[in-house]
Design a protein around this motif. Structure first.
Motif, PDB file in Angstrom:
ATOM      1  N   GLY A  29       0.802  -1.217   0.000  1.00 24.51           N
ATOM      2  CA  GLY A  29       0.000   0.000   0.000  1.00 24.51           C
ATOM      3  C   GLY A  29       0.835   1.267   0.000  1.00 24.51           C
ATOM      4  O   GLY A  29       0.418   2.303  -0.526  1.00 24.51           O
ATOM      5  N   PHE A  30       2.042   1.193   0.583  1.00 29.71           N
ATOM      6  CA  PHE A  30       2.925   2.367   0.625  1.00 29.71           C
ATOM      7  C   PHE A  30       3.422   2.765  -0.769  1.00 29.71           C
ATOM      8  O   PHE A  30       3.844   3.907  -0.974  1.00 29.71           O
ATOM      9  CB  PHE A  30       4.135   2.084   1.520  1.00 29.71           C
ATOM     10  CG  PHE A  30       3.832   2.168   2.989  1.00 29.71           C
ATOM     11  CD1 PHE A  30       3.497   3.378   3.580  1.00 29.71           C
ATOM     12  CD2 PHE A  30       3.877   1.035   3.779  1.00 29.71           C
ATOM     13  CE1 PHE A  30       3.215   3.456   4.939  1.00 29.71           C
ATOM     14  CE2 PHE A  30       3.597   1.095   5.140  1.00 29.71           C
ATOM     15  CZ  PHE A  30       3.261   2.316   5.723  1.00 29.71           C
ATOM     16  N   ILE A  31       3.390   1.824  -1.718  1.00 29.95           N
ATOM     17  CA  ILE A  31       3.887   2.083  -3.066  1.00 29.95           C
ATOM     18  C   ILE A  31       3.147   3.256  -3.704  1.00 29.95           C
ATOM     19  O   ILE A  31       3.714   4.022  -4.487  1.00 29.95           O
ATOM     20  CB  ILE A  31       3.740   0.819  -3.938  1.00 29.95           C
ATOM     21  CG1 ILE A  31       4.637  -0.293  -3.399  1.00 29.95           C
ATOM     22  CG2 ILE A  31       4.077   1.102  -5.390  1.00 29.95           C
ATOM     23  CD1 ILE A  31       4.328  -1.649  -3.980  1.00 29.95           C
ATOM     24  N   TYR A  32       1.867   3.409  -3.367  1.00 31.56           N
ATOM     25  CA  TYR A  32       1.049   4.453  -3.975  1.00 31.56           C
ATOM     26  C   TYR A  32       1.367   5.838  -3.413  1.00 31.56           C
ATOM     27  O   TYR A  32       1.008   6.851  -4.009  1.00 31.56           O
ATOM     28  CB  TYR A  32      -0.431   4.139  -3.775  1.00 31.56           C
ATOM     29  CG  TYR A  32      -0.864   2.889  -4.496  1.00 31.56           C
ATOM     30  CD1 TYR A  32      -1.407   2.940  -5.766  1.00 31.56           C
ATOM     31  CD2 TYR A  32      -0.691   1.633  -3.913  1.00 31.56           C
ATOM     32  CE1 TYR A  32      -1.780   1.792  -6.446  1.00 31.56           C
ATOM     33  CE2 TYR A  32      -1.062   0.473  -4.584  1.00 31.56           C
ATOM     34  CZ  TYR A  32      -1.609   0.554  -5.837  1.00 31.56           C
ATOM     35  OH  TYR A  32      -1.959  -0.593  -6.500  1.00 31.56           O
ATOM     36  N   ILE A  33       2.024   5.892  -2.261  1.00 36.20           N
ATOM     37  CA  ILE A  33       2.394   7.165  -1.666  1.00 36.20           C
ATOM     38  C   ILE A  33       3.739   7.655  -2.190  1.00 36.20           C
ATOM     39  O   ILE A  33       3.967   8.849  -2.337  1.00 36.20           O
ATOM     40  CB  ILE A  33       2.456   7.042  -0.121  1.00 36.20           C
ATOM     41  CG1 ILE A  33       1.126   6.527   0.422  1.00 36.20           C
ATOM     42  CG2 ILE A  33       2.815   8.371   0.522  1.00 36.20           C
ATOM     43  CD1 ILE A  33      -0.042   7.433   0.118  1.00 36.20           C
ATOM     44  N   ILE A 151     -18.392   0.705  -4.243  1.00 37.63           N
ATOM     45  CA  ILE A 151     -18.892   1.702  -3.296  1.00 37.63           C
ATOM     46  C   ILE A 151     -17.749   2.516  -2.705  1.00 37.63           C
ATOM     47  O   ILE A 151     -17.841   3.734  -2.548  1.00 37.63           O
ATOM     48  CB  ILE A 151     -19.708   1.014  -2.181  1.00 37.63           C
ATOM     49  CG1 ILE A 151     -21.002   0.432  -2.763  1.00 37.63           C
ATOM     50  CG2 ILE A 151     -20.038   2.000  -1.054  1.00 37.63           C
ATOM     51  CD1 ILE A 151     -21.851  -0.310  -1.753  1.00 37.63           C
ATOM     52  N   GLY A 152     -16.645   1.848  -2.382  1.00 38.01           N
ATOM     53  CA  GLY A 152     -15.511   2.538  -1.790  1.00 38.01           C
ATOM     54  C   GLY A 152     -14.905   3.590  -2.701  1.00 38.01           C
ATOM     55  O   GLY A 152     -14.285   4.548  -2.238  1.00 38.01           O
ATOM     56  N   ASN A 153     -15.082   3.436  -4.025  1.00 37.76           N
ATOM     57  CA  ASN A 153     -14.517   4.386  -4.991  1.00 37.76           C
ATOM     58  C   ASN A 153     -15.603   5.123  -5.780  1.00 37.76           C
ATOM     59  O   ASN A 153     -15.316   5.706  -6.826  1.00 37.76           O
ATOM     60  CB  ASN A 153     -13.605   3.645  -5.976  1.00 37.76           C
ATOM     61  CG  ASN A 153     -12.382   3.076  -5.305  1.00 37.76           C
ATOM     62  OD1 ASN A 153     -11.392   3.759  -5.087  1.00 37.76           O
ATOM     63  ND2 ASN A 153     -12.439   1.796  -4.958  1.00 37.76           N
ATOM     64  N   VAL A 286      -5.610   3.224   0.139  1.00 39.19           N
ATOM     65  CA  VAL A 286      -6.577   4.289   0.425  1.00 39.19           C
ATOM     66  C   VAL A 286      -6.360   4.847   1.829  1.00 39.19           C
ATOM     67  O   VAL A 286      -6.380   6.068   2.046  1.00 39.19           O
ATOM     68  CB  VAL A 286      -8.020   3.760   0.261  1.00 39.19           C
ATOM     69  CG1 VAL A 286      -9.018   4.789   0.781  1.00 39.19           C
ATOM     70  CG2 VAL A 286      -8.313   3.428  -1.191  1.00 39.19           C
ATOM     71  N   ILE A 287      -6.132   3.961   2.790  1.00 33.82           N
ATOM     72  CA  ILE A 287      -5.894   4.403   4.174  1.00 33.82           C
ATOM     73  C   ILE A 287      -4.655   5.289   4.249  1.00 33.82           C
ATOM     74  O   ILE A 287      -4.678   6.373   4.846  1.00 33.82           O
ATOM     75  CB  ILE A 287      -5.749   3.184   5.109  1.00 33.82           C
ATOM     76  CG1 ILE A 287      -7.091   2.451   5.246  1.00 33.82           C
ATOM     77  CG2 ILE A 287      -5.243   3.634   6.487  1.00 33.82           C
ATOM     78  CD1 ILE A 287      -6.999   1.146   6.007  1.00 33.82           C
ATOM     79  N   PRO A 297     -12.095   9.609   6.216  1.00 37.03           N
ATOM     80  CA  PRO A 297     -12.767   8.775   5.206  1.00 37.03           C
ATOM     81  C   PRO A 297     -14.256   9.096   5.112  1.00 37.03           C
ATOM     82  O   PRO A 297     -14.900   9.398   6.116  1.00 37.03           O
ATOM     83  CB  PRO A 297     -12.543   7.352   5.734  1.00 37.03           C
ATOM     84  CG  PRO A 297     -12.373   7.523   7.204  1.00 37.03           C
ATOM     85  CD  PRO A 297     -11.686   8.844   7.384  1.00 37.03           C
ATOM     86  N   LYS A 298     -14.803   9.025   3.884  1.00 33.39           N
ATOM     87  CA  LYS A 298     -16.237   9.220   3.690  1.00 33.39           C
ATOM     88  C   LYS A 298     -16.973   7.926   4.052  1.00 33.39           C
ATOM     89  O   LYS A 298     -16.392   6.854   4.093  1.00 33.39           O
ATOM     90  CB  LYS A 298     -16.524   9.611   2.246  1.00 33.39           C
ATOM     91  CG  LYS A 298     -15.906  10.960   1.853  1.00 33.39           C
ATOM     92  CD  LYS A 298     -16.275  11.333   0.435  1.00 33.39           C
ATOM     93  CE  LYS A 298     -15.695  12.691   0.067  1.00 33.39           C
ATOM     94  NZ  LYS A 298     -16.037  13.091  -1.328  1.00 33.39           N
ATOM     95  N   TRP A 299     -18.269   8.061   4.274  1.00 30.52           N
ATOM     96  CA  TRP A 299     -19.054   6.899   4.697  1.00 30.52           C
ATOM     97  C   TRP A 299     -19.049   5.822   3.625  1.00 30.52           C
ATOM     98  O   TRP A 299     -19.097   4.622   3.945  1.00 30.52           O
ATOM     99  CB  TRP A 299     -20.479   7.312   5.031  1.00 30.52           C
ATOM    100  CG  TRP A 299     -21.319   7.717   3.841  1.00 30.52           C
ATOM    101  CD1 TRP A 299     -21.476   8.965   3.338  1.00 30.52           C
ATOM    102  CD2 TRP A 299     -22.091   6.841   3.017  1.00 30.52           C
ATOM    103  NE1 TRP A 299     -22.295   8.943   2.236  1.00 30.52           N
ATOM    104  CE2 TRP A 299     -22.702   7.647   2.025  1.00 30.52           C
ATOM    105  CE3 TRP A 299     -22.347   5.465   3.021  1.00 30.52           C
ATOM    106  CZ2 TRP A 299     -23.535   7.131   1.034  1.00 30.52           C
ATOM    107  CZ3 TRP A 299     -23.178   4.944   2.038  1.00 30.52           C
ATOM    108  CH2 TRP A 299     -23.761   5.760   1.062  1.00 30.52           C
ATOM    109  N   THR A 300     -18.983   6.229   2.358  1.00 32.09           N
ATOM    110  CA  THR A 300     -18.961   5.244   1.273  1.00 32.09           C
ATOM    111  C   THR A 300     -17.707   4.383   1.352  1.00 32.09           C
ATOM    112  O   THR A 300     -17.745   3.173   1.088  1.00 32.09           O
ATOM    113  CB  THR A 300     -19.024   5.942  -0.091  1.00 32.09           C
ATOM    114  OG1 THR A 300     -17.999   6.956  -0.163  1.00 32.09           O
ATOM    115  CG2 THR A 300     -20.374   6.584  -0.310  1.00 32.09           C
ATOM    116  N   LEU A 301     -16.585   4.998   1.719  1.00 37.27           N
ATOM    117  CA  LEU A 301     -15.339   4.251   1.846  1.00 37.27           C
ATOM    118  C   LEU A 301     -15.415   3.256   2.991  1.00 37.27           C
ATOM    119  O   LEU A 301     -14.972   2.106   2.871  1.00 37.27           O
ATOM    120  CB  LEU A 301     -14.168   5.208   2.045  1.00 37.27           C
ATOM    121  CG  LEU A 301     -12.789   4.569   2.242  1.00 37.27           C
ATOM    122  CD1 LEU A 301     -12.412   3.732   1.024  1.00 37.27           C
ATOM    123  CD2 LEU A 301     -11.733   5.635   2.503  1.00 37.27           C
ATOM    124  N   VAL A 302     -15.982   3.693   4.114  1.00 34.44           N
ATOM    125  CA  VAL A 302     -16.104   2.808   5.277  1.00 34.44           C
ATOM    126  C   VAL A 302     -16.979   1.602   4.941  1.00 34.44           C
ATOM    127  O   VAL A 302     -16.632   0.452   5.244  1.00 34.44           O
ATOM    128  CB  VAL A 302     -16.684   3.578   6.480  1.00 34.44           C
ATOM    129  CG1 VAL A 302     -16.928   2.631   7.650  1.00 34.44           C
ATOM    130  CG2 VAL A 302     -15.748   4.708   6.901  1.00 34.44           C
TER     131      VAL A 302
END
Length: 330
Positions: A29-33, A151-153, A286-287, A297-302
């Motif tokens: 996940g760190f790769i995206y940062i 939903i998350g995106n 995403v986190i 985070p938005k509710w859709t992401l949760v």
């Protein structure tokens, strides 16, 4: 008693496999940062820099895995190179290029198909997999994963505004599609090889993949920066110290360690299940992105994350209950 012990060992292996998969994806996940921290470097430079460090580190680790590596045939080394180079380095370049040209929504929707693709190709009689389960039992968890990713995106999906006739957009679409195809192929072939070769440890296989692609990644790094070198530019770019430190982290921690954990997972889980674990890379990316941007985070992401987790956990239960090596008609 023997059957009971075997079931307990199977449950333990599945638990460890899921744990290793989550830990590996947490590193990936760190790769995206990292590209956000190096905006002055091209995606290809970041990708090839990362995998060159991964390869150099693997070459050093080869000394500690030398006994196991001697068991590999020429065919095994070729497969290690193909999986390492195309399934990692080329995949990452295509993905980052696709995101830049076609946008996150298009790339995200294509990447969301990977768990379904892997299940479709491996959960069938005759496939090189250890467990085949009835499709009616997999339909719900797979649907939860796909809906969760959507939903998350959903906010990004609704913002697609690029003209579909744009050459740039369709080039990005092709890059994203190529990335999806490579990461549908990679977890299947990689898991099948590990399950067929229990005498080769996942750590040794990770090292073989990294070491075998060193010439290719080094050559690609020089190629993508050739024009810069030709005009007297710095070999390591405008901020060499920052670049080297981030590439070491990306290559050894996100690269070698992340792949080692993924391979340790692949050696324990059925192929159709291991392919679904890639959703955790999306969750962690995403986190980390939200933490980096200091956004809530938005509710859709949760909701999306809970659906993803529920889908994977339900898949694990399905495979646990059907944990036998006998193919069943679907």
């Amino acid at each position: 008693l023997c059957d009971r012990r075997q079931r307990q060992m199977c449950i333990r292996d599945r638990f460890l496999g899921v744990l290793y998969g989550i830990l590996g994806c947490s590193l990936w996940g760190f790769i995206y940062i990292i590209p956000l921290l190096l905006p002055e470097y091209s995606p290809a430079t970041v990708a090839m820099g990362r995998f060159t460090v991964y390869s150099i580190g693997s070459l050093v680790i080869c000394y500690y895995c030398r006994k196991t590596l001697t068991l590999l045939t020429t065919s095994d080394w070729i497969k290690a190179f193909c999986l390492g180079f195309f399934g990692n380095a080329v995949y990452y370049v295509l993905l980052t290029k696709g995101v830049r040209l076609a946008g996150v929504p298009t790339s995200g929707m294509l990447m969301a198909l990977i768990p379904l693709n892997v299940a479709l190709l491996t959960n069938r009689p005759g496939a090189e997999t250890t467990v085949v389960v009835p499709w009616r039992r997999l339909s719900l968890p797979l649907a939860m994963i796909l809906i969760g990713l959507w939903i998350g995106n959903i906010d990004e999906f609704l913002e697609i505004s690029v003209a579909t006739s744009s050459v740039e957009y369709w080039l990005g679409f092709l890059c994203s599609f190529g990335a999806m195809a490579l990461w549908t192929w990679f977890p299947i072939r990689n898991s099948q090889w590990l399950l067929k070769h229990p005498n080769v440890s996942p750590l040794a296989w990770t090292t073989a993949q990294g070491a075998s692609m060193l010439p290719a990644t080094l050559l690609c790094y020089v190629s993508v920066n050739f024009e810069t070198f030709l005009h007297g530019g710095a070999v390591l770019g405008q901020t060499p110290v920052k670049f080297v430190l981030l590439m070491v982290a990306a290559g050894l921690i996100c690269g070698w360690a992340g792949m080692a954990l993924w391979n340790m997972m692949s050696a324990r889980l059925p192929v159709a299940l291991s392919g679904q674990m890639i959703v955790f890379e999306t969750i962690f990316s995403v986190i980390y992105s939200l933490i980096y941007k200091q956004q809530a985070p938005k509710w859709t992401l949760v909701v999306g994350v809970f659906l993803l987790l529920g889908g994977v956990l339900l898949s694990l239960k399905v495979f646990r209950d059907s944990g036998r090596k006998v193919s069943q008609p679907n």
